[in-house]
Design a protein around this motif. Structure first.
Motif, PDB file in Angstrom:
ATOM      1  N   GLY A 111       0.982  -1.059   0.050  1.00  0.00           N
ATOM      2  CA  GLY A 111      -0.094  -0.005  -0.031  1.00  0.00           C
ATOM      3  C   GLY A 111       1.020   1.173   0.163  1.00  0.00           C
ATOM      4  N   ALA A 112       0.411   2.047  -0.637  1.00  0.00           N
ATOM      5  CA  ALA A 112       1.161   3.512  -0.659  1.00  0.00           C
ATOM      6  C   ALA A 112       0.033   4.391  -0.531  1.00  0.00           C
ATOM      7  N   THR A 114      -0.525   8.733   1.060  1.00  0.00           N
ATOM      8  CA  THR A 114      -0.080  10.036   1.497  1.00  0.00           C
ATOM      9  C   THR A 114       0.432  10.160   2.972  1.00  0.00           C
ATOM     10  N   ARG A 115       1.546  11.008   2.756  1.00  0.00           N
ATOM     11  CA  ARG A 115       2.225  10.756   4.117  1.00  0.00           C
ATOM     12  C   ARG A 115       2.737  12.373   4.252  1.00  0.00           C
ATOM     13  N   GLY A 116       2.551  12.604   5.614  1.00  0.00           N
ATOM     14  CA  GLY A 116       2.714  14.416   6.096  1.00  0.00           C
ATOM     15  C   GLY A 116       4.205  14.559   6.199  1.00  0.00           C
ATOM     16  N   PRO A 117       4.714  15.639   6.302  1.00  0.00           N
ATOM     17  CA  PRO A 117       6.202  15.769   6.650  1.00  0.00           C
ATOM     18  C   PRO A 117       6.858  15.281   7.838  1.00  0.00           C
ATOM     19  N   VAL A 118       5.722  15.203   8.889  1.00  0.00           N
ATOM     20  CA  VAL A 118       6.131  14.803  10.323  1.00  0.00           C
ATOM     21  C   VAL A 118       6.108  13.279  10.392  1.00  0.00           C
ATOM     22  N   ARG A 119       5.245  12.659   9.529  1.00  0.00           N
ATOM     23  CA  ARG A 119       5.223  11.001   9.525  1.00  0.00           C
ATOM     24  C   ARG A 119       6.593  10.644   8.592  1.00  0.00           C
ATOM     25  N   ARG A 120       7.022  11.471   7.721  1.00  0.00           N
ATOM     26  CA  ARG A 120       7.957  10.908   6.920  1.00  0.00           C
ATOM     27  C   ARG A 120       9.301  11.046   7.637  1.00  0.00           C
ATOM     28  N   LEU A 121       9.469  11.988   8.488  1.00  0.00           N
ATOM     29  CA  LEU A 121      10.458  12.202   9.443  1.00  0.00           C
ATOM     30  C   LEU A 121      10.577  10.862  10.544  1.00  0.00           C
ATOM     31  N   LEU A 122       9.531  10.572  11.017  1.00  0.00           N
ATOM     32  CA  LEU A 122       9.571   9.547  11.953  1.00  0.00           C
ATOM     33  C   LEU A 122       9.518   8.073  11.601  1.00  0.00           C
ATOM     34  N   ARG A 128       8.558   3.123  -0.603  1.00  0.00           N
ATOM     35  CA  ARG A 128       9.779   3.355  -1.340  1.00  0.00           C
ATOM     36  C   ARG A 128      11.024   2.481  -1.086  1.00  0.00           C
ATOM     37  N   TYR A 129      10.933   1.930   0.030  1.00  0.00           N
ATOM     38  CA  TYR A 129      12.207   0.805   0.471  1.00  0.00           C
ATOM     39  C   TYR A 129      12.090  -0.229  -0.285  1.00  0.00           C
ATOM     40  N   VAL A 130      10.506  -0.783  -0.900  1.00  0.00           N
ATOM     41  CA  VAL A 130      10.461  -2.032  -1.404  1.00  0.00           C
ATOM     42  C   VAL A 130      10.887  -1.511  -2.772  1.00  0.00           C
ATOM     43  N   LEU A 131      10.440  -0.339  -3.571  1.00  0.00           N
ATOM     44  CA  LEU A 131      10.787  -0.084  -4.635  1.00  0.00           C
ATOM     45  C   LEU A 131      12.394  -0.344  -5.075  1.00  0.00           C
ATOM     46  N   ALA A 132      13.177   0.361  -4.062  1.00  0.00           N
ATOM     47  CA  ALA A 132      14.405   0.482  -4.051  1.00  0.00           C
ATOM     48  C   ALA A 132      15.179  -0.532  -4.171  1.00  0.00           C
ATOM     49  N   ALA A 134      13.704  -4.268  -4.014  1.00  0.00           N
ATOM     50  CA  ALA A 134      12.909  -5.660  -4.431  1.00  0.00           C
ATOM     51  C   ALA A 134      13.586  -6.138  -5.715  1.00  0.00           C
ATOM     52  N   ALA A 135      13.736  -7.488  -5.785  1.00  0.00           N
ATOM     53  CA  ALA A 135      14.381  -8.249  -6.853  1.00  0.00           C
ATOM     54  C   ALA A 135      12.996  -8.690  -8.090  1.00  0.00           C
ATOM     55  N   CYS A 136      12.025  -8.351  -7.690  1.00  0.00           N
ATOM     56  CA  CYS A 136      10.811  -8.697  -8.434  1.00  0.00           C
ATOM     57  C   CYS A 136       9.858  -7.185  -8.808  1.00  0.00           C
ATOM     58  N   PRO A 137       9.007  -7.372  -9.659  1.00  0.00           N
ATOM     59  CA  PRO A 137       8.272  -6.475 -10.012  1.00  0.00           C
ATOM     60  C   PRO A 137       7.410  -6.063  -8.516  1.00  0.00           C
ATOM     61  N   VAL A 138       6.954  -4.597  -8.291  1.00  0.00           N
ATOM     62  CA  VAL A 138       6.385  -4.064  -7.200  1.00  0.00           C
ATOM     63  C   VAL A 138       5.078  -3.380  -7.839  1.00  0.00           C
ATOM     64  N   LEU A 139       3.857  -3.910  -7.079  1.00  0.00           N
ATOM     65  CA  LEU A 139       2.564  -3.056  -7.499  1.00  0.00           C
ATOM     66  C   LEU A 139       2.311  -2.121  -6.031  1.00  0.00           C
ATOM     67  N   THR A 140       2.201  -0.962  -6.306  1.00  0.00           N
ATOM     68  CA  THR A 140       1.985   0.084  -5.132  1.00  0.00           C
ATOM     69  C   THR A 140       0.469   0.086  -5.271  1.00  0.00           C
ATOM     70  N   VAL A 141      -0.382   0.004  -4.433  1.00  0.00           N
ATOM     71  CA  VAL A 141      -1.798   0.516  -4.468  1.00  0.00           C
ATOM     72  C   VAL A 141      -2.000   1.695  -3.548  1.00  0.00           C
ATOM     73  N   PRO A 142      -2.793   2.426  -4.206  1.00  0.00           N
ATOM     74  CA  PRO A 142      -3.035   3.860  -3.857  1.00  0.00           C
ATOM     75  C   PRO A 142      -4.094   3.696  -2.694  1.00  0.00           C
ATOM     76  N   PRO A 143      -4.223   4.661  -1.793  1.00  0.00           N
ATOM     77  CA  PRO A 143      -5.149   4.606  -0.707  1.00  0.00           C
ATOM     78  C   PRO A 143      -6.565   4.819  -1.519  1.00  0.00           C
ATOM     79  N   SER A 144      -7.730   4.010  -0.740  1.00  0.00           N
ATOM     80  CA  SER A 144      -8.937   4.042  -1.090  1.00  0.00           C
ATOM     81  C   SER A 144      -9.491   5.838  -1.148  1.00  0.00           C
ATOM     82  N   PRO A 145     -10.342   6.215  -1.907  1.00  0.00           N
ATOM     83  CA  PRO A 145     -10.793   7.469  -2.044  1.00  0.00           C
ATOM     84  C   PRO A 145     -11.523   7.724  -0.642  1.00  0.00           C
ATOM     85  N   LEU A 146     -12.079   6.541  -0.163  1.00  0.00           N
ATOM     86  CA  LEU A 146     -12.771   6.741   1.362  1.00  0.00           C
ATOM     87  C   LEU A 146     -11.944   7.133   2.318  1.00  0.00           C
ATOM     88  N   GLN A 147     -10.679   6.747   2.222  1.00  0.00           N
ATOM     89  CA  GLN A 147      -9.686   6.771   3.275  1.00  0.00           C
ATOM     90  C   GLN A 147      -9.353   8.463   3.749  1.00  0.00           C
TER      91      GLN A 147
END
Length: 169
Positions: A111-112, A114-122, A128-132, A134-147
């Motif tokens: 799952g991917a 949105t993350r605010g600046p404070v959450r990114r620091l902590l 991002r780690y997995v994309l950088a 992984a040895a295989c294809p990665v599918l990132t799923v955006p959050p639901s619009p309801l979230q």
């Protein structure tokens, strides 16, 4: 044999990723492997000195129970249409997911959101780690619009703000 590996937690984004991973596993006729990473209280440094074996065993059993609850919440495993396996791994989420999908034919789903600046620091981004790394294809799923609507309502309720009636239209 290739698999669809998905990272799970108790977040709404994780449930969206789990549902998408199940759909991909059905489509590709592959096993669905759900991975929940856990760490001891205080992280790895904290577990070296203060956590005994019994505390680590409690953390491990709590992680297994959380994984079971997440999978039960997401869907009925009997009618899933694919083989489902679940693993709990002690470590950081990104590293655990990369290690769980070593085959280039695997598909790693995360799952991917949105993350605010404070959450990114902590807390670093698992996606991002997995994309950088992984040895295989990665599918990132955006959050639901309801979230986004859920988070806005939660913030409003936390601050005891009145409901804006224009939001209901």
């Amino acid at each position: 044999m290739p698999r669809v590996v998905v990272g799970v937690s108790e977040s709404l984004g994780s449930l969206s990723a789990l549902q998408r991973a199940a759909a991909e596993a059905r489509l590709r006729r592959l096993e669905l492997c759900a991975v929940l990473a856990w760490q001891a209280p205080g992280g790895e440094r904290g577990s070296r000195g203060s956590c005994g074996v019994s505390a680590l065993a409690l953390c491990r059993s709590a992680a297994k129970e959380r994984l079971r609850e997440v999978l039960d919440t997401a869907f009925d495993a009997k009618n899933l249409g694919v083989t489902l396996s679940g693993y709990t791994v002690r470590g950081t989420a990104g590293a655990a997911l990369v290690d769980a999908a070593p085959d280039p034919d695997d598909l790693l789903v995360v799952g991917a959101g949105t993350r605010g600046p404070v959450r990114r620091l902590l807390r670093p981004s698992v996606a991002r780690y997995v994309l950088a790394h992984a040895a295989c294809p990665v599918l990132t799923v955006p959050p639901s619009p309801l979230q986004a609507a859920y988070e806005a309502a939660h913030r409003r309720n936390s601050w005891h703000l009145p409901l804006d009636l224009s939001e209901l239209a």
